[in-house]
Scaffold this motif. Structure first.
Motif, PDB file in Angstrom:
ATOM      1  N   PRO A 131       0.799  -1.229   0.000  1.00 24.44           N
ATOM      2  CA  PRO A 131       0.000   0.000   0.000  1.00 24.44           C
ATOM      3  C   PRO A 131       0.833   1.282   0.000  1.00 24.44           C
ATOM      4  CG  PRO A 131      -0.098  -1.071   2.136  1.00 24.44           C
ATOM      5  CD  PRO A 131       0.630  -2.001   1.212  1.00 24.44           C
ATOM      6  N   GLU A 132       2.075   1.227   0.452  1.00 21.33           N
ATOM      7  CA  GLU A 132       2.927   2.412   0.464  1.00 21.33           C
ATOM      8  C   GLU A 132       3.534   2.713  -0.896  1.00 21.33           C
ATOM      9  OE1 GLU A 132       5.839   2.099   3.541  1.00 21.33           O
ATOM     10  OE2 GLU A 132       4.334   2.000   5.127  1.00 21.33           O
ATOM     11  N   THR A 133       3.857   1.655  -1.664  1.00 25.00           N
ATOM     12  CA  THR A 133       4.563   1.841  -2.933  1.00 25.00           C
ATOM     13  C   THR A 133       3.733   1.464  -4.159  1.00 25.00           C
ATOM     14  OG1 THR A 133       5.471  -0.400  -2.924  1.00 25.00           O
ATOM     15  CG2 THR A 133       6.754   1.330  -1.797  1.00 25.00           C
ATOM     16  N   GLY A 134       2.704   0.642  -3.973  1.00 23.13           N
ATOM     17  CA  GLY A 134       1.912   0.135  -5.084  1.00 23.13           C
ATOM     18  C   GLY A 134       2.593  -0.991  -5.833  1.00 23.13           C
ATOM     19  N   VAL A 135       3.811  -1.350  -5.433  1.00 22.11           N
ATOM     20  CA  VAL A 135       4.574  -2.405  -6.084  1.00 22.11           C
ATOM     21  C   VAL A 135       4.081  -3.772  -5.599  1.00 22.11           C
ATOM     22  CG1 VAL A 135       6.885  -3.399  -6.344  1.00 22.11           C
ATOM     23  CG2 VAL A 135       6.582  -0.918  -6.331  1.00 22.11           C
ATOM     24  N   MET A 136       3.927  -4.698  -6.539  1.00 17.87           N
ATOM     25  CA  MET A 136       3.521  -6.060  -6.177  1.00 17.87           C
ATOM     26  C   MET A 136       4.677  -6.761  -5.471  1.00 17.87           C
ATOM     27  SD  MET A 136       0.406  -6.150  -7.083  1.00 17.87           S
ATOM     28  CE  MET A 136      -0.088  -7.869  -7.019  1.00 17.87           C
ATOM     29  N   THR A 137       4.360  -7.483  -4.423  1.00 18.35           N
ATOM     30  CA  THR A 137       5.376  -8.167  -3.641  1.00 18.35           C
ATOM     31  C   THR A 137       4.843  -9.494  -3.123  1.00 18.35           C
ATOM     32  OG1 THR A 137       6.911  -7.929  -1.778  1.00 18.35           O
ATOM     33  CG2 THR A 137       4.725  -7.000  -1.481  1.00 18.35           C
ATOM     34  N   ARG A 138       5.743 -10.434  -2.886  1.00 22.21           N
ATOM     35  CA  ARG A 138       5.366 -11.698  -2.247  1.00 22.21           C
ATOM     36  C   ARG A 138       5.122 -11.433  -0.773  1.00 22.21           C
ATOM     37  NH1 ARG A 138       6.944 -16.546  -4.854  1.00 22.21           N
ATOM     38  NH2 ARG A 138       5.615 -17.471  -3.274  1.00 22.21           N
TER      39      ARG A 138
END
Length: 184
Positions: A131-138
């Motif tokens: 939610p802070e970066t919008g980057v998808m992460t595992r």
């Protein structure tokens, strides 16, 4: 069912400190765009959720280090306060993590509604937008419910496994979710 007893992450926290930081972040600090409320982290419900996380996370971390897929699994607090765990008996018959998690929720709701379990936490591997970066992460997702609540907790623990097979966790986040297993 059988019963048995990509985003680089910041510096790794010890498990108890990590969980305390998570509970603080979720329930004591204001959350942008979400209801702002302070919760008693010593409440029976949150103590139970933390107990299930403390019991399960060392095994989750060990499984992540192997590089093998992490099947959905559940940790339970039984009516007598003992701990139990559940794995999906035939995960190969279901495709995708979401269908496996749904099958676990459906199966566990029977015992939850009968009062067999005081609390249930389902742990599974997923990909989610930070939610802070919008980057998808595992992330390791935890869907937890307690019989005394009318909502569920949904936590995400972003992680990465290094070349040296260590697991590094990023900043956790979470929210409330609709209750599923304790709702008739």
């Amino acid at each position: 069912m059988t019963t048995a007893t990509s985003n680089p992450a910041p510096a790794r926290l010890s498990l108890p400190r990590f969980i305390t930081a998570l509970l603080f972040a979720l329930f004591l600090m204001p959350q942008t765009g979400r209801a702002q409320a302070a919760f008693d982290t010593e409440s029976e419900e949150l103590v139970a959720v933390q107990r299930m996380i403390n019991e399960t996370f060392p095994d989750i971390e060990a499984q992540l280090k192997t590089g093998k897929p992490l099947p959905p699994q559940a940790t339970l607090i039984m009516a007598d306060d003992s701990l139990g765990s559940v794995d999906l008996a035939t995960p190969e018959k279901l495709s995708g993590t979401e269908s496996k998690v749904a099958a676990l929720k459906e199966e566990l709701s029977i015992g939850a509604l009968k009062g067999t379990y005081k609390a249930v936490a389902i742990f599974y591997d997923t990909t989610v937008a930070n939610p802070e970066t919008g980057v998808m992460t595992r992330a390791i997702a935890i869907f937890a419910e307690h019989t005394n609540d009318d909502f569920a907790y949904l936590f995400y623990y972003p992680y990465r496994v290094t070349a040296k097979k260590t697991v590094e966790f990023g900043t956790s986040f979470g929210d409330f979710a609709p209750q599923e297993m304790y709702k008739p």
